[in-house]
Design an enzyme around this catalytic site. Structure first.
Site, PDB file in Angstrom:
ATOM      1  N   ASP A  57      -8.085 104.578 107.222  1.00 27.70           N
ATOM      2  CA  ASP A  57      -7.755 105.463 106.105  1.00 27.70           C
ATOM      3  C   ASP A  57      -8.991 105.632 105.220  1.00 27.70           C
ATOM      4  O   ASP A  57      -9.522 104.648 104.694  1.00 27.70           O
ATOM      5  CB  ASP A  57      -6.607 104.821 105.315  1.00 27.70           C
ATOM      6  N   VAL A  58      -9.457 106.870 105.043  1.00 28.16           N
ATOM      7  CA  VAL A  58     -10.698 107.090 104.285  1.00 28.16           C
ATOM      8  C   VAL A  58     -10.627 106.612 102.841  1.00 28.16           C
ATOM      9  O   VAL A  58     -11.665 106.386 102.214  1.00 28.16           O
ATOM     10  CB  VAL A  58     -11.149 108.578 104.240  1.00 28.16           C
ATOM     11  N   ASN A  84     -15.040 115.045 105.412  1.00 20.86           N
ATOM     12  CA  ASN A  84     -14.147 116.184 105.686  1.00 20.86           C
ATOM     13  C   ASN A  84     -12.674 115.827 105.578  1.00 20.86           C
ATOM     14  O   ASN A  84     -11.855 116.702 105.289  1.00 20.86           O
ATOM     15  CB  ASN A  84     -14.480 116.698 107.108  1.00 20.86           C
ATOM     16  N   TYR A 149      -3.936 119.023  94.752  1.00 19.12           N
ATOM     17  CA  TYR A 149      -4.978 119.420  95.705  1.00 19.12           C
ATOM     18  C   TYR A 149      -6.164 120.050  94.975  1.00 19.12           C
ATOM     19  O   TYR A 149      -7.322 119.684  95.199  1.00 19.12           O
ATOM     20  CB  TYR A 149      -4.386 120.410  96.716  1.00 19.12           C
ATOM     21  N   LYS A 153     -10.038 118.642  94.727  1.00 16.63           N
ATOM     22  CA  LYS A 153     -11.198 119.379  95.235  1.00 16.63           C
ATOM     23  C   LYS A 153     -12.197 119.672  94.117  1.00 16.63           C
ATOM     24  O   LYS A 153     -13.408 119.758  94.357  1.00 16.63           O
ATOM     25  CB  LYS A 153     -10.744 120.652  95.936  1.00 16.63           C
TER      26      LYS A 153
HETATM   27  P1  NAI Z   1      -6.346 118.965 109.643  1.00 17.69           P
HETATM   28  O1  NAI Z   1      -5.060 118.435 109.132  1.00 17.69           O
HETATM   29  O2  NAI Z   1      -6.352 119.831 110.861  1.00 17.69           O
HETATM   30  O3  NAI Z   1      -7.384 117.784 109.879  1.00 17.69           O
HETATM   31  C1  NAI Z   1      -7.585 116.799 108.913  1.00 17.69           C
HETATM   32  C2  NAI Z   1      -7.929 115.497 109.594  1.00 17.69           C
HETATM   33  O4  NAI Z   1      -8.109 114.509 108.556  1.00 17.69           O
HETATM   34  C3  NAI Z   1      -6.795 115.017 110.503  1.00 17.69           C
HETATM   35  O5  NAI Z   1      -7.310 114.608 111.754  1.00 17.69           O
HETATM   36  C4  NAI Z   1      -6.203 113.852 109.723  1.00 17.69           C
HETATM   37  O6  NAI Z   1      -5.628 112.842 110.559  1.00 17.69           O
HETATM   38  C5  NAI Z   1      -7.396 113.344 108.941  1.00 17.69           C
HETATM   39  N1  NAI Z   1      -6.985 112.588 107.764  1.00 17.69           N
HETATM   40  C6  NAI Z   1      -6.046 112.945 106.846  1.00 17.69           C
HETATM   41  N2  NAI Z   1      -5.883 111.959 105.955  1.00 17.69           N
HETATM   42  C7  NAI Z   1      -6.741 110.971 106.309  1.00 17.69           C
HETATM   43  C8  NAI Z   1      -7.039 109.700 105.772  1.00 17.69           C
HETATM   44  N3  NAI Z   1      -6.397 109.229 104.702  1.00 17.69           N
HETATM   45  N4  NAI Z   1      -7.973 108.942 106.395  1.00 17.69           N
HETATM   46  C9  NAI Z   1      -8.610 109.397 107.508  1.00 17.69           C
HETATM   47  N5  NAI Z   1      -8.367 110.597 108.068  1.00 17.69           N
HETATM   48  C10 NAI Z   1      -7.434 111.363 107.463  1.00 17.69           C
HETATM   49  O7  NAI Z   1      -6.987 119.745 108.392  1.00 17.69           O
HETATM   50  P2  NAI Z   1      -8.270 120.678 108.240  1.00 17.69           P
HETATM   51  O8  NAI Z   1      -7.770 121.999 107.857  1.00 17.69           O
HETATM   52  O9  NAI Z   1      -9.181 120.538 109.382  1.00 17.69           O
HETATM   53  O10 NAI Z   1      -8.905 120.025 106.927  1.00 17.69           O
HETATM   54  C11 NAI Z   1     -10.203 119.461 106.878  1.00 17.69           C
HETATM   55  C12 NAI Z   1     -10.722 119.630 105.467  1.00 17.69           C
HETATM   56  O11 NAI Z   1     -10.822 121.010 105.163  1.00 17.69           O
HETATM   57  C13 NAI Z   1      -9.814 119.024 104.389  1.00 17.69           C
HETATM   58  O12 NAI Z   1     -10.602 118.354 103.441  1.00 17.69           O
HETATM   59  C14 NAI Z   1      -9.141 120.237 103.800  1.00 17.69           C
HETATM   60  O13 NAI Z   1      -8.751 120.030 102.458  1.00 17.69           O
HETATM   61  C15 NAI Z   1     -10.240 121.269 103.912  1.00 17.69           C
HETATM   62  N6  NAI Z   1      -9.792 122.625 103.838  1.00 17.69           N
HETATM   63  C16 NAI Z   1      -8.888 123.138 104.738  1.00 17.69           C
HETATM   64  C17 NAI Z   1      -8.429 124.424 104.602  1.00 17.69           C
HETATM   65  C18 NAI Z   1      -7.436 125.025 105.533  1.00 17.69           C
HETATM   66  O14 NAI Z   1      -6.931 126.123 105.235  1.00 17.69           O
HETATM   67  N7  NAI Z   1      -7.128 124.395 106.658  1.00 17.69           N
HETATM   68  C19 NAI Z   1      -8.879 125.279 103.496  1.00 17.69           C
HETATM   69  C20 NAI Z   1      -9.853 124.685 102.637  1.00 17.69           C
HETATM   70  C21 NAI Z   1     -10.271 123.392 102.810  1.00 17.69           C
END
Ligand code: NAI
Length: 245
Positions: A57-58, A84, A149, A153
């Site tokens: 967990d990050v 990320n 959220y 951010k």
């Molecule tokens: P996703 O849900 O597809 O991937 C996120 C990854 O982070 C997953 O593999 C998850 O298991 C991991 N994760 C979540 N909580 C965690 C924790 N406590 N410890 C370790 N790993 C953890 O989401 P996505 O879209 O790829 O998101 C990546 C980043 O991009 C995030 O920071 C998100 O806020 C940001 N973002 C995403 C947007 C979107 O529309 N999908 C828009 C703007 C920003």
């Protein structure tokens, strides 16, 4: 493929899916040794030879320490951190619980702080590096029904600017990539219709669509690379023009 990143070492958090997995693919294709970290054990199933993986967990200090140590022990250092991992909760403020708030600040802000601090310690002893944090258009504009959220951010963006200020003298650059809506599994845990819901945001972007993870990975990769040698302290929008208005 040879590139100016060949032989560099990167740590990517939230690497199992979405933008994180696309970033691992981008870096790996350019000869970077990658530590892929995630809460999900299936991060170990990513199909890239030579990858090191960490499950944790990050938001936990021991995870940040273990992930950075893995980079040093397996690959001899750390040149690039892509912070990320992130979570989202979409609720009106009256329905947002203290637990929602605490969780999002823990993952999206505290987790970035802990990993950046550990990476900074190693990078500053080894001639510098590049820290890329993955923010959101919510770094600069408020998103309705996303109070925790948006706050998390905003914190990430301010933290990244401080990393740039403190990192400059050590050769450490730090930048935010601020995506618009990206077609990933981010909302899966609380929206069964998450993909359709995400796509419905397309028209809110001047480019008329949402992004694919690989398009965000390109921007992350650029900021991580020597091509961005004079870019630091920036919040780089990759949002199809969403925040241009
Ligand atoms: P996703 O849900 O597809 O991937 C996120 C990854 O982070 C997953 O593999 C998850 O298991 C991991 N994760 C979540 N909580 C965690 C924790 N406590 N410890 C370790 N790993 C953890 O989401 P996505 O879209 O790829 O998101 C990546 C980043 O991009 C995030 O920071 C998100 O806020 C940001 N973002 C995403 C947007 C979107 O529309 N999908 C828009 C703007 C920003």
């Amino acid at each position: 493929m040879t590139s100016s990143l060949e032989g560099k070492v990167a740590l990517v958090t939230g690497a199992a899916r979405g933008i994180g997995a696309a970033t691992v693919a981008w870096l790996h294709a350019r000869g970077v040794a990658v530590v892929a970290a995630d809460l999900r054990p299936d991060v170990a199933d990513l199909p890239f030879p030579g990858l090191a993986t960490v499950v944790g967990d990050v938001s936990r200090e021991d995870t940040a320490i273990r992930s950075v140590e893995t980079a040093v022990e397996r690959f001899g250092g750390l040149d690039i951190l892509v912070a990320n991992a992130g979570r989202s909760v979409n609720k009106p403020i009256t329905q947002t619980t203290a637990a929602d708030w605490d969780e999002l600040l823990a993952v999206n802000a505290r987790g970035v702080f802990l990993h950046a601090r550990e990476a900074f310690r190693v990078m500053s002893e080894h001639g510098g590096g590049s820290i890329v944090t993955v923010g959101s258009f919510a770094c600069t504009v408020g998103l309705p029904d996303a109070s925790a959220y948006s706050a998390s951010k905003g914190a990430l963006a301010q933290l990244t600017k401080v990393l740039a200020l403190e990192g400059g003298p050590h050769g450490i650059r730090a930048n935010v990539v601020a995506p618009g809506v990206v077609e990933t599994d981010l909302l899966d845990t609380f929206r069964p219709d998450s993909r359709e819901y995400l796509r419905s945001f397309g028209s809110a972007h001047p480019l008329g669509r949402v992004a694919q993870p690989a398009e965000i990975a390109e921007v992350i990769g650029f900021l991580a690379s020597p091509a961005a040698a004079f870019v630091t302290g920036a919040v780089v929008a990759a949002d199809g023009g969403y925040t241009a208005a």
